[in-house]
Design a protein around this motif. Structure first.
Motif, mmCIF file in Angstrom:
data_model
loop_
_atom_site.group_PDB
_atom_site.id
_atom_site.type_symbol
_atom_site.label_atom_id
_atom_site.label_comp_id
_atom_site.label_asym_id
_atom_site.label_seq_id
_atom_site.Cartn_x
_atom_site.Cartn_y
_atom_site.Cartn_z
ATOM 1 N N LYS A 248 54.958 28.968 26.566
ATOM 2 C CA LYS A 248 54.556 29.648 25.342
ATOM 3 C C LYS A 248 53.965 28.507 24.300
ATOM 4 O O LYS A 248 52.855 28.975 23.671
ATOM 5 C CB LYS A 248 55.846 30.481 24.688
ATOM 6 C CG LYS A 248 55.408 31.428 23.542
ATOM 7 C CD LYS A 248 56.520 31.983 23.017
ATOM 8 C CE LYS A 248 57.242 33.215 23.792
ATOM 9 N NZ LYS A 248 58.448 33.523 22.902
ATOM 10 N N SER A 249 54.409 27.607 24.150
ATOM 11 C CA SER A 249 53.885 26.576 23.128
ATOM 12 C C SER A 249 52.490 26.124 23.772
ATOM 13 O O SER A 249 51.557 25.982 23.006
ATOM 14 C CB SER A 249 54.814 25.180 23.065
ATOM 15 O OG SER A 249 54.164 24.314 22.632
ATOM 16 N N ALA A 254 46.437 26.092 23.463
ATOM 17 C CA ALA A 254 45.222 26.503 23.926
ATOM 18 C C ALA A 254 44.480 27.677 23.152
ATOM 19 O O ALA A 254 43.331 27.500 22.606
ATOM 20 C CB ALA A 254 45.270 27.143 25.375
ATOM 21 N N LEU A 255 45.176 28.419 22.236
ATOM 22 C CA LEU A 255 44.741 29.308 21.366
ATOM 23 C C LEU A 255 43.979 28.643 20.267
ATOM 24 O O LEU A 255 42.872 28.993 19.645
ATOM 25 C CB LEU A 255 45.835 30.312 20.896
ATOM 26 C CG LEU A 255 45.838 31.673 21.369
ATOM 27 C CD1 LEU A 255 47.076 32.650 21.073
ATOM 28 C CD2 LEU A 255 44.574 32.422 21.442
ATOM 29 N N GLN A 256 44.625 27.793 19.730
ATOM 30 C CA GLN A 256 44.255 26.985 18.524
ATOM 31 C C GLN A 256 42.784 26.652 18.942
ATOM 32 O O GLN A 256 42.119 26.299 17.987
ATOM 33 C CB GLN A 256 45.406 26.046 18.075
ATOM 34 C CG GLN A 256 45.084 25.187 16.817
ATOM 35 C CD GLN A 256 46.078 23.984 16.632
ATOM 36 O OE1 GLN A 256 46.432 23.461 17.425
ATOM 37 N NE2 GLN A 256 46.572 23.833 15.344
ATOM 38 N N ARG A 257 42.871 25.922 19.744
ATOM 39 C CA ARG A 257 41.658 25.156 20.192
ATOM 40 C C ARG A 257 40.460 26.101 20.340
ATOM 41 O O ARG A 257 39.521 25.775 20.050
ATOM 42 C CB ARG A 257 41.774 24.210 21.701
ATOM 43 C CG ARG A 257 40.640 23.550 21.937
ATOM 44 C CD ARG A 257 40.688 22.773 23.306
ATOM 45 N NE ARG A 257 40.912 23.774 24.376
ATOM 46 C CZ ARG A 257 42.071 23.868 25.053
ATOM 47 N NH1 ARG A 257 43.072 22.998 24.632
ATOM 48 N NH2 ARG A 257 42.285 24.728 26.213
ATOM 49 N N HIS A 258 40.755 27.331 20.985
ATOM 50 C CA HIS A 258 39.867 28.299 20.719
ATOM 51 C C HIS A 258 39.495 28.855 19.719
ATOM 52 O O HIS A 258 38.228 29.112 19.441
ATOM 53 C CB HIS A 258 40.390 29.281 21.958
ATOM 54 C CG HIS A 258 39.420 30.073 22.504
ATOM 55 N ND1 HIS A 258 38.525 29.830 23.453
ATOM 56 C CD2 HIS A 258 39.133 31.483 22.484
ATOM 57 C CE1 HIS A 258 37.694 30.836 23.781
ATOM 58 N NE2 HIS A 258 38.128 31.846 23.106
ATOM 59 N N LEU A 259 40.418 28.947 18.851
ATOM 60 C CA LEU A 259 39.980 29.372 17.505
ATOM 61 C C LEU A 259 38.885 28.543 16.858
ATOM 62 O O LEU A 259 38.304 29.171 15.948
ATOM 63 C CB LEU A 259 41.475 29.523 16.640
ATOM 64 C CG LEU A 259 41.955 30.988 16.378
ATOM 65 C CD1 LEU A 259 43.080 30.754 15.582
ATOM 66 C CD2 LEU A 259 40.950 31.704 15.760
ATOM 67 N N LYS A 260 39.271 27.500 16.825
ATOM 68 C CA LYS A 260 38.342 26.597 16.163
ATOM 69 C C LYS A 260 36.682 26.929 16.449
ATOM 70 O O LYS A 260 35.768 26.590 15.478
ATOM 71 C CB LYS A 260 38.440 24.972 16.561
ATOM 72 C CG LYS A 260 39.794 24.499 15.856
ATOM 73 C CD LYS A 260 39.986 22.884 16.348
ATOM 74 C CE LYS A 260 41.182 22.532 15.810
ATOM 75 N NZ LYS A 260 41.808 21.345 16.461
ATOM 76 N N ASP A 273 36.539 32.464 27.502
ATOM 77 C CA ASP A 273 36.790 31.473 28.516
ATOM 78 C C ASP A 273 38.197 30.672 27.961
ATOM 79 O O ASP A 273 38.277 29.527 28.809
ATOM 80 C CB ASP A 273 35.565 30.513 28.653
ATOM 81 C CG ASP A 273 35.240 30.225 27.415
ATOM 82 O OD1 ASP A 273 35.835 30.500 26.277
ATOM 83 O OD2 ASP A 273 34.017 29.290 27.445
ATOM 84 N N MET A 274 38.876 31.266 27.357
ATOM 85 C CA MET A 274 40.125 30.588 27.053
ATOM 86 C C MET A 274 40.942 30.268 28.160
ATOM 87 O O MET A 274 41.196 31.164 28.941
ATOM 88 C CB MET A 274 40.695 31.265 25.857
ATOM 89 C CG MET A 274 42.021 30.674 25.206
ATOM 90 S SD MET A 274 43.426 31.490 24.546
ATOM 91 C CE MET A 274 44.531 31.556 25.858
ATOM 92 N N GLN A 275 41.293 29.030 28.296
ATOM 93 C CA GLN A 275 41.891 28.544 29.401
ATOM 94 C C GLN A 275 43.175 27.710 28.812
ATOM 95 O O GLN A 275 42.711 26.827 27.986
ATOM 96 C CB GLN A 275 41.210 27.929 30.464
ATOM 97 C CG GLN A 275 40.618 29.004 31.701
ATOM 98 C CD GLN A 275 40.007 28.148 32.719
ATOM 99 O OE1 GLN A 275 39.809 27.047 32.727
ATOM 100 N NE2 GLN A 275 40.542 28.737 33.874
#
Ligand code: ATP
Length: 300
Positions: A248-249, A254-260, A273-275
């Motif tokens: 989960k962490s 990954a989400l945080q990186r994608h959000l940027k 393409d979030m992975q």
């Protein structure tokens, strides 16, 4: 429709791999042999052998290792109705007499059905979590020194002994503290099959990682650089629950990186393409730490 008889309840399509339990195959098959062999005999054989079905199991070990998971899956596999789950501290009601009444009620439905339908009544599973909260050694002052704990143990004992004529009840008790449980409860005919569920070893951790990343792998959301074998090596002393927390962490990194790269609104419509990458798991390893216990590897 006819319910399955109490000694032919096993599901024919059962496969361990489908249960989603990582690293506990030996424990599971041991529990199965010790607690359920008599129930999968052809009808009538247990009677011919003079064998009584096991009516109680104790699963013990550190938190988050899959005790509840196993108990629920046992129920599914045996085609039992949804188990009743009850929690020790919940039962310990402060009003005099209420805790005993709670215990009595737990068994009442199964008793009623067995009376009405005999062997056709199917299996009732009662899962009793945090059993130590109510079933401490009698006289130890469990229940805040009020003696409530003692009478709860007595009530549970008399219920378990009273199911003599009942084939259709299985009590699964769970605890982190087996040493605290009143010994009378652990004797033959009561919670007689004891199984320790300990922290997973490396192979078990890899299986658990696989189980908890199944969805993301199926959906193409796990990058090819993620090395589950390596992660299994890096998660010594993690419980199954902590490994689930790690996954989960990693997703949150990954989400945080994608959000940027965009806005929340954009993300809502399209995770694109979030992975989840290995770097996300390494970030997670800095954040999620095992709380308890010593694994078997540490004892070697
Ligand atoms: P507690 O003693 O705290 O009640 P427990 O041993 O009953 O803990 P569970 O509730 O079964 O632990 O585990 C919590 C969650 O952790 C499970 O729902 C599951 O997601 C994950 N988990 C734990 N052990 C395993 C395992 N062996 N395989 C797969 N998942 C696991």
């Amino acid at each position: 429709s006819r319910r399955p008889a109490a000694n032919s309840v096993i599901r024919p399509d059962f496969k361990f791999e489908d249960l989603g339990i990582g690293g506990l195959d030996r424990e599971f098959s041991d529990i199965f042999r010790r607690a359920f062999a008599s129930r999968i005999f052809p009808p009538g054989l247990a009677e011919k052998l003079g064998i009584q079905h096991v009516r109680g199991i104790l699963l013990y070990g550190p938190p988050g290792t899959g005790k509840t998971l196993i108990a629920r899956q046992i129920g599914k596999m045996l085609n039992a109705r949804d188990p009743k789950v009850i929690n020790g501290p919940e039962v310990l009601n402060k009003y005099v007499g209420q805790s005993e009444e709670n215990i009595r009620k737990l068994f009442a439905d199964a008793e009623k059905e067995q009376k009405e339908k005999g062997d056709e009544s199917g299996l009732h599973i009662i899962i009793f979590d945090e059993l130590d909260a109510v079933c401490k050694q009698r006289g130890s002052g469990a229940g805040g020194g009020t003696g409530v704990g003692d009478s709860v143990v007595n009530q549970l004992l008399s219920k378990l002994d009273g199911v003599d004529q009942l084939n259709n009840i299985l009590l699964i008790g769970m605890t982190n503290r087996k040493d605290m449980i009143d010994e009378a409860l652990l004797r033959s005919g009561r919670l007689e099959v004891h199984m320790e569920i300990s922290l997973p070893d490396e192979a078990g951790r890899q299986q658990i990682l696989k189980i908890h990343t199944t969805k993301m792998r199926e959906n193409g959301k796990m990058a090819s650089d993620v090395d589950l074998a390596e992660l299994a090596r890096s998660t010594r002393n993690f419980s199954g629950a902590e490994i689930a927390g790690l996954v989960k962490s990693a997703s949150s990194f990954a989400l945080q990186r994608h959000l940027k790269g965009g806005t929340v609104a954009a993300l809502k419509d399209d995770v694109g393409d979030m992975q989840i990458r290995m770097e996300d798991f390494l970030g997670a390893l800095q954040e999620v730490h095992p709380l308890f216990g010593v694994s078997e590897e540490d004892l070697e």
